[in-house]
Write an enzyme that holds these catalytic residues in place. Sequence first.
Site, PDB file in Angstrom:
ATOM      1  N   CYS A  65     -64.636 -79.229  59.847  1.00  0.00           N
ATOM      2  CA  CYS A  65     -65.334 -80.024  60.867  1.00  0.00           C
ATOM      3  C   CYS A  65     -66.322 -81.026  60.285  1.00  0.00           C
ATOM      4  CB  CYS A  65     -66.060 -79.098  61.840  1.00  0.00           C
ATOM      5  SG  CYS A  65     -67.523 -78.295  61.141  1.00  0.00           S
ATOM      6  N   CYS A 196     -59.845 -69.981  56.922  1.00  0.00           N
ATOM      7  CA  CYS A 196     -61.272 -69.674  57.089  1.00  0.00           C
ATOM      8  C   CYS A 196     -61.761 -68.649  56.065  1.00  0.00           C
ATOM      9  CB  CYS A 196     -61.526 -69.110  58.490  1.00  0.00           C
ATOM     10  SG  CYS A 196     -60.826 -67.461  58.717  1.00  0.00           S
ATOM     11  N   CYS A 228     -62.879 -68.683  63.183  1.00  0.00           N
ATOM     12  CA  CYS A 228     -61.522 -68.321  62.787  1.00  0.00           C
ATOM     13  C   CYS A 228     -60.659 -68.470  64.030  1.00  0.00           C
ATOM     14  CB  CYS A 228     -61.473 -66.880  62.285  1.00  0.00           C
ATOM     15  SG  CYS A 228     -59.778 -66.335  61.963  1.00  0.00           S
ATOM     16  N   ARG A 998     -49.291 -71.708  72.203  1.00  0.00           N
ATOM     17  CA  ARG A 998     -49.073 -70.257  72.360  1.00  0.00           C
ATOM     18  C   ARG A 998     -48.869 -69.835  73.818  1.00  0.00           C
ATOM     19  NH1 ARG A 998     -52.688 -66.712  68.243  1.00  0.00           N
ATOM     20  NH2 ARG A 998     -51.167 -65.095  67.815  1.00  0.00           N
ATOM     21  N   GLU A1342     -46.797 -64.522  70.862  1.00  0.00           N
ATOM     22  CA  GLU A1342     -47.374 -65.138  72.053  1.00  0.00           C
ATOM     23  C   GLU A1342     -47.762 -64.163  73.176  1.00  0.00           C
ATOM     24  OE1 GLU A1342     -45.497 -69.439  72.515  1.00  0.00           O
ATOM     25  OE2 GLU A1342     -43.976 -67.878  72.462  1.00  0.00           O
TER      26      GLU A1342
END
Length: 1398
Positions: A65, A196, A228, A998, A1342
């Site tokens: 970021c 992460c 995460c 997802r 999913e």
Amino acid sequence: MEVSESEEATGGGVVGKEKSTFLSTINITVNGVQYEVGPDIASPSMALLDYLREKLHLTGCKSMCREGGCSACTVVATAPDTENPGATSTFSVLAAGSGGGTAGQGEEILPGGEQVAKWTTSGVAAVEEQADMGARASTGRTGEDEDACRSQCRQLLYACNGWSIETVEGLGDWRHGYHPIQTALAGFYGTQCGFCSPGMVMNMYGQLQRNESLTSSEAEKSLDGNLCRCTGYRPILDAFKSLTVDGDVRLKDRLHDIEEAHKPCCLKGKGGCKGKAQRGSKCKAQCNGRDTGSGGAGGPGSEVDRGNGEKNPSTPAQHSVRVKAGNTQWYQPITLQEVCDILNTLSEGDTYQLVVGNTAQGVYVTTDPYTSYINTTRVPELYTVQGEEQSITLGANVSLRRAIEMLRYTADTVITGFHHLRDVADHWALVANESVRNVGCIAGNLMIKHQHPEFYSDIFLTLTGCDARVNVMTAATAATATVTLEEFLALDMSRSIITSLVIPTVSENTRLRSYKITPRAVNAHAYVNAVFRLEVDPNDTFTITSRPTILYGGINPQFVHASKTEDFLTGRSLSEPDLVERACEVLKTEVFPDSLPQDASPQYRASLTQSLLFKAIISIQSDVGYTVSPSLVSAGYTIERPLSSGQQTFNTDQTAWPLGQPVPKVEALPQVAGETDFMNDVASLPGELTGVFIQSSVGRANITSIDTSQAMGVEGVVAVLTAADIPGLNNVMAEAGVHVEEVFASSSVIYAGQAVGLVVARSASAAYQGAAAVSVQYDSIQTPTLTIQQAITEGSYSLESDPVVMGDVEDAFTNSEHVVSAEMAVGYQNHFCMELMGARVTPIDDGYDVIATTIWPAEAQSVVAQVLEIDANSVNVSVRRVGGSFGQKINRCHPVVAAAAVAAWHTHSPVRVVLNLSTYLTMLGGREPYHSKYKVGFDSTGKVNGLEIDVYCDAGCVANDSSATLATSFLTNVYGVSHWLMRPYTVITNTPSNTFMRAPGIVEGIIVMETLMDHVASTLGVDPLSVREVNLATTGALRPQLQPFGRNVFAEDILPLLKTSAAWDQRQQEVAQFNDSNRWRKRGLALMPMCFNIGYGGFRFGVMVNLYTHDGTVAISHGGIEMGQGLNTKVSQIAAYILGVPLESVKVKATSTTTNANSSHQGASVCSDIVCKGVEMACEQLMERITEFKEKRRQDGKAETSWPELIRMCRDADIDVCQRLWTRLEHLNKNYDVYGGAVMEAEIDVLTGQTQIRRADIIEDCGQSLSPYVDIGQVEGALVQGLGLVLTEKVKFNSDTGQKLSNGTWEYKLMSALDIPVDLRVTLLPNSYNDSGVLRAKAVGEPPLVMAYCAAMAVRRAITAALTHTQQHTAWFQIDMPVTVESVQQLCKVESSQFTIK
Ligand SMILES: Cc1cc2nc3c(=O)[nH]c(=O)nc-3n(C[C@H](O)[C@H](O)[C@H](O)COP(=O)(O)OP(=O)(O)OC[C@H]3O[C@@H](n4cnc5c(N)ncnc54)[C@H](O)[C@@H]3O)c2cc1C
Ligand code: FES
Ligand code: FES
């Protein structure tokens, strides 16, 4: 390098009157290796991250970021402690830098001697600063938006003078062994994609370095800044809690097993400590033989000393530093006088920044380039901490972390007058995150408020509440003025410096309460923050004896004191029953929150000011001995979060191991050590160029002209490419979509943020500056269509497929006792992959090599061939892994690939394009928003007779990936309903082209079904579970679009188990009791079923299994991509099981269009199934040949031989020991259902809307799990991602321009580690079996996400309880997702007239 002042004419400005010496370079130690850095190597504005990644190639330190909002870039620093000369302190710090905003591609590093200089030193700093502007301008954010936008926190490299930096590579690696924190994280299955993980490890390492007695609670709280997107945090928290002094015994036992399996790092190292290294600490003196650094190779600057793994902070003697790089100066003075001298020597036009933590850049971008940086971290006067009888003084530079410790210490140890500081310390602990608090200082925060009055500064507000004073020194006079916080806001701070803050004592009868209401639990700015200070005489009817202080932030830039309310309360008694009610009437006359599109609504914020006043009064009443009604007491407090815990339950058949064995992910260890390379970790090639997109600033307009002349004038810019420069088709869709999506907009733009072109330059900085310099002119600018309702009104929608009809719905309604109808919406969700989108395209002798963040290499290959109009066999795409996808990297990477290809074609150079977070979020689409309308007919038992449902799916600007048909297909969930009419509509809006995420459409469809079940129950006034039970499908029941139901696993297996394991009946009673006893806190308990149909249509993959004759080891290459889902782990387990070899001897290689040509993308949960099936079959075919050969040998009387020998003999007998296989649908039998069930308990604070999921019990049917911890990871990760969808992840657009406002970590809030269910219990359904699919297992990627809706159902129950309390629950009410804190509070219809204190 040391120079004397007389030499300074070439080295810096004249400073100081007395002759002195100063350093013109800085020293930094990285993983034990010391470097000297000067202006020939780096400019003063360079970030530490860019130095680490690009020059030392320490790419374990990730760039994401660059806002301080994700902590992927965490490293640990040991720095000289200015307050205590000679001492050092160790802390985690964010290494991210600005670098023009390209993730991981920072500012160009000025080369050390061996490289060719491309830049003059003067260019770099200025260019970089302007590049920040470019980044914003290119996303079209201007004016207000620009002020509100943030970018790029940066730990400046030069500010690390004398620091010792440890990166994840320094902790452990495969050659020397891994560090205990690394093995714990891997062993607890705490990694999925692994992006992460290094940041997580370094955060924990920093904690343990500072505090060997770290507790579980401290460890948990310290993860407040680490995001995460994959794991759901639970395993990470478990791993780290196992390392703490009070870690749960079960975690400790597990840690012990892990440690046994991975002896401490130096055991393998020559001369190592033989395992003596303690938990959380790196082996010290014992490990002299250990080579710790990968940082030494080719590092920039002179390598001073080869380290030995020790922290080696080079604490130079108290020397000033002055570095002159072109027109930019870097100063590191060592006295306050020197700071003043520097300030006094600055000329009129000079711009300067005092640098402490430099984290303010993570909040507001500085638009003007500085000519001078003055790092004040070596000025002892600014670190004073002094306690006196009447006050405590905190130096301006004291970090927030240190200040919190001091405030707590003072409150707890000093007998009188400082008790209020405990509240202040608790409040400050909610500011930013651990790593920002470690370096960010008090003065820096106050200066943000000074420069941006609208900033919701928690520090300013709480210090104002303490009646603190600010000491400000004016450089010109060296005079110090002491002012209040509010006076400080009005001061001219130019050439002035805050030196300290003084907090006075308060009387014994004074109470201070402060609150911060945020969109998520931690690392979030306040919607509204508030401080209340009241002096109350308990012996005189609880009278407020002096004028109280009532402060609010987040109202409008000017608002601080609620003065009229302060007046009103003065002299009143806390025992007046209508005190708050009346005070709120006054408050309403003076609080007028402004209306900003990215903020919470003014209504909510105004209501919060009243709620918080009520909260404070109740809390203070309880504190001063007033008898508060027991049902009101909890109103005085915010919801406390206890230490979280997790439970995982599964069966495993040990006889089949390694199949079904709970093994760690095969890549877990390299992931936690930063050894796994992601696309952007690949080192630059000689001559490599960087591309930055030019994005549209309006959402609906025609392009009239694109002026690139200024951009071409920017030094370093090589090309500016637009639609006219595309040699082939201007379309990023080959097979992926039927509608054209342009690489660069050709004649019109259809959403704000759309790519209009690409600037290609020699550095990211130049590319950003170039992008900002491109002028795009538009005409026919229209108001963009941004919502589904708008699109419907404008007629911008159509049926995606034929209506779904089963039975006769009209007849069913006619024959129903009840018919109700309603609407609901599920919002947009950003995929927010931690690895952002990127690609590099390299011209080679016969075409182009491509590396990209795609999970569909074949389509990427086609897209490149298409846009360049070349043959597919000229394009080689390879993908090693990606850092999360969640559906987005199926085809949303291809605009980036296509643009990079066009650039490589034009420049004939390698071109890398990696999006920064803002471009990633504004240019690429996310999960499709839905709006649904339903009508349901049912009888008095709740049995549903018929359903009519219209779903509207917002595909964005182009309907290539609409999931509306999926929504109607899956909507049935577990229910058997005879009559259906469903219409799947796709709407087109002026937003980025949305895509699969997802459980696309599926979660939205099932949410509608579950909502209407609740609606039926609400209408009948019966238990929602009873309505669900009466509607459960029986075996053979028909459902539209899918095969008839088989055995209803939810009804028969999961529901009974869930009711018992989640203590459903008992907890229902407990919740009811709690709600009866608490007026302003409510709980809700909900149970939700899940049925998710898995189908294989259209997916096919190439698989290759090679056995090597050298040693019998196995290499697999398949058409799938490892993105965190554990595919490679399952594949390895299957191969090891079938081939009968140890798991360690199997390796899975990168996917490429050469070895795995024409494979499908990874999606719909099934691709792991299909790839696994392919590997199973390929291994079986290999084993058939090998077994036949073996049998022949046995028949020939030959002795048994080892596996490697056998493989060699096969080769010698011309038996192919490699197998390629192409999977087909028929290999996988038929569709099957995955079932699940969830029980969740939510608690809401009615006054503020803050929500906590107290407990979640999940049962997931994975069949016979191939890898239980991988599957549990998928369950937990999907669940927490789903919780974000339904609770926190709200996306906002600017209704005028169409620009996406949720374009960074500041505005967009995914779940943090402190938002997940406090108690999370996951069970893999025992004794389950799949007669379809692969090896009796069921897909898991999913389905679990769907069950997250259970949390929103529980929240609905809690809101209903609140409304029932005030007799306001009269009818069904619509709740749209996400049900944010704002929605919760607003739905509870909180009115100040309810604030009676009796
Ligand atoms: C991700 C993130 C989340 C955050 N969340 C919150 C939050 O929830 N609530 C909140 O209140 N804040 C929040 N902040 C702001 C944070 O508290 C500040 O960024 C930090 O305190 C600034 O300190 P610094 O040392 O980094 O200042 P720097 O960035 O080094 O300096 C900031 C400014 O202060 C000036 N300055 C520094 N020292 C002095 C001095 N002695 N005299 C005069 N001027 C000086 C500098 O010239 C510069 O203009 C957040 C920041 C980040 C990055
Ligand atoms: S990249 Fe450093 S905090 Fe996100
Ligand atoms: S494992 Fe944490 S972001 Fe993927």
